[in-house]
Design a protein around this motif. Structure first.
Motif, PDB file in Angstrom:
ATOM      1  N   GLY A  97      -9.586  10.634   1.366  1.00  9.76           N
ATOM      2  CA  GLY A  97      -9.447   9.624   1.898  1.00  9.76           C
ATOM      3  C   GLY A  97      -9.337   9.457   3.218  1.00  9.76           C
ATOM      4  O   GLY A  97     -10.595   9.121   3.623  1.00  9.76           O
ATOM      5  N   THR A 105      -4.063   4.293  -0.649  1.00 11.17           N
ATOM      6  CA  THR A 105      -4.503   3.231  -1.309  1.00 11.17           C
ATOM      7  C   THR A 105      -3.204   1.661  -1.661  1.00 11.17           C
ATOM      8  O   THR A 105      -2.766   1.813  -0.719  1.00 11.17           O
ATOM      9  CB  THR A 105      -3.586   3.747  -2.934  1.00 11.17           C
ATOM     10  OG1 THR A 105      -3.881   5.009  -3.032  1.00 11.17           O
ATOM     11  CG2 THR A 105      -4.143   2.977  -3.908  1.00 11.17           C
ATOM     12  N   ARG A 119      -6.605   2.207   6.310  1.00 10.09           N
ATOM     13  CA  ARG A 119      -7.697   0.747   4.655  1.00 10.09           C
ATOM     14  C   ARG A 119      -7.717   0.430   4.615  1.00 10.09           C
ATOM     15  O   ARG A 119      -8.602  -0.743   4.706  1.00 10.09           O
ATOM     16  CB  ARG A 119      -6.670   1.912   3.830  1.00 10.09           C
ATOM     17  CG  ARG A 119      -6.991   1.898   2.424  1.00 10.09           C
ATOM     18  CD  ARG A 119      -8.391   1.768   1.889  1.00 10.09           C
ATOM     19  NE  ARG A 119      -8.284   3.369   1.221  1.00 10.09           N
ATOM     20  CZ  ARG A 119      -9.902   3.908   1.148  1.00 10.09           C
ATOM     21  NH1 ARG A 119     -10.948   3.256   1.249  1.00 10.09           N
ATOM     22  NH2 ARG A 119      -9.663   5.368   0.609  1.00 10.09           N
ATOM     23  N   VAL A 174      -2.231  -1.711  -3.099  1.00 11.45           N
ATOM     24  CA  VAL A 174      -1.936  -1.374  -4.894  1.00 11.45           C
ATOM     25  C   VAL A 174      -2.595  -3.165  -5.179  1.00 11.45           C
ATOM     26  O   VAL A 174      -2.074  -3.604  -5.588  1.00 11.45           O
ATOM     27  CB  VAL A 174      -0.466  -1.244  -4.705  1.00 11.45           C
ATOM     28  CG1 VAL A 174       0.154  -1.634  -6.075  1.00 11.45           C
ATOM     29  CG2 VAL A 174      -0.466   0.350  -4.533  1.00 11.45           C
ATOM     30  N   GLY A 197       0.634  -1.031   0.562  1.00 12.47           N
ATOM     31  CA  GLY A 197       0.006   0.332   0.054  1.00 12.47           C
ATOM     32  C   GLY A 197       0.688   1.267  -0.310  1.00 12.47           C
ATOM     33  O   GLY A 197       1.934   1.512   0.025  1.00 12.47           O
ATOM     34  N   PRO A 214      -5.031  10.801   0.177  1.00 14.02           N
ATOM     35  CA  PRO A 214      -5.408   9.341   0.350  1.00 14.02           C
ATOM     36  C   PRO A 214      -4.539   8.184   1.049  1.00 14.02           C
ATOM     37  O   PRO A 214      -3.342   8.791   1.339  1.00 14.02           O
ATOM     38  CB  PRO A 214      -5.057   9.022  -1.616  1.00 14.02           C
ATOM     39  CG  PRO A 214      -4.198  10.469  -1.485  1.00 14.02           C
ATOM     40  CD  PRO A 214      -4.287  11.502  -0.787  1.00 14.02           C
TER      41      PRO A 214
END
Length: 291
Positions: A128, A281, A95, A283, A10, A279
């Protein structure tokens, strides 16, 4: 036979991490194993590792567990050293918890995450997640910073946001771009436990629409130059706000090589809190043979 380790990759604005789920605290990674996993040629590659462990299952997390934070972010730098905090890492950690169903975070709700710098509260934001990094403070000691690409040593401002930073102001974008951060800058005097070092250029104008703006590069202790550093972004905005004086705004946007992050300052009963938003994320996922 080598142990097979499931992982997730991430990042937050290019500050990337290997995420390893270890809810019961059974995994004991050595510094060398962390360094191999984070190696960009011989491993997965990352600026650090986020071990997802229940607070009650790790010695450093007992206070977090008592405070009601079920999960603890055991963050290790790419060289294996333990770090107090990571602002981008907390958002990526959140996240992961939410996307894997380990925790829930409704709009308007919050998620408490344990770290070595205390419990950090995460909420959702437009871009985010936003994390409250807690009360910040300036350091009074004078520090000189020498870096390859600077003609002379520059003064640095110490900022503590749960981990240590030294922020250096530069007058022009070309000077920021001319830095060679493949070589670690030298701090004089050298902090006992090291520090992350941020180089910043204020925007012109500094404030537009009530929001301050700066551009930043960072050298992270135990890692090197990274595309982004969440606590470094917060420290850089706080240093420029400190230099600008009482009329400076409480909201800032900070551009780093990996993107843009938001910083805001909020006054609470225990002092000024700094909050970081941006943000986060995930991946890809995979498995790796643990050496």
């Amino acid at each position: 036979m080598p142990q097979t380790l499931p992982f997730t990759k991430g990042h937050g604005t290019g500050n990337d991490f290997v995420i390893v789920a270890d809810p019961d605290g059974a995994l004991d990674l050595s510094d060398d194993q962390v360094a191999i996993l984070c190696d960009r040629r011989f491993g997965i590659g990352g600026d650090g590792i986020l071990r997802v462990v229940r607070s009650a299952a790790i010695e450093a997390g007992h206070d977090a567990a008592a405070s009601g934070a079920e999960w603890f972010m055991d963050y290790r730098n790419a060289d294996g050293s333990a770090a107090e905090m990571c602002g981008n890492g907390v958002r990526v950690f959140a996240r992961y918890l939410v996307d894997t169903g380990l925790a829930a975070l409704a709009d308007g709700g919050h998620l408490d995450i344990g770290t070595r710098a205390g419990v950090k509260r995460v909420t959702r934001s437009v871009d985010g997640f936003e994390v409250d990094l807690g009360v910040w403070r300036t350091e009074e000691d004078d520090v000189l910073v020498r870096a390859r690409g600077l003609d002379v040593a520059r003064p640095g401002q110490g900022i503590d946001v749960g981990n240590p930073h030294v922020v250096v102001a530069l007058p022009a974008q070309r000077e920021l771009e001319g830095l060679d951060l493949t070589v670690q800058p030298v701090l004089d005097p050298a902090p006992r436990h090291g520090a992350n070092i941020e180089f910043v250029v204020p925007a012109d104008p500094l404030v537009s629409g009530g929001v301050g703006a700066i551009t930043m590069r960072v050298f992270e202790r135990g890692v090197g130059e990274t595309l982004s550093c969440g606590t470094g972004v917060a420290a850089a905005a706080l240093a420029v706000r400190h230099w600008a004086g009482p009329a400076a705004p409480d909201a800032w946007q900070v551009d780093v090589p990996g993107g843009r992050l938001g910083v805001r300052v909020r006054t609470e009963d225990d002092g000024e809190h700094v909050l970081l938003s941006g943000p986060a994320t995930l991946v890809f996922t995979g498995e790796v043979a643990l050496a």
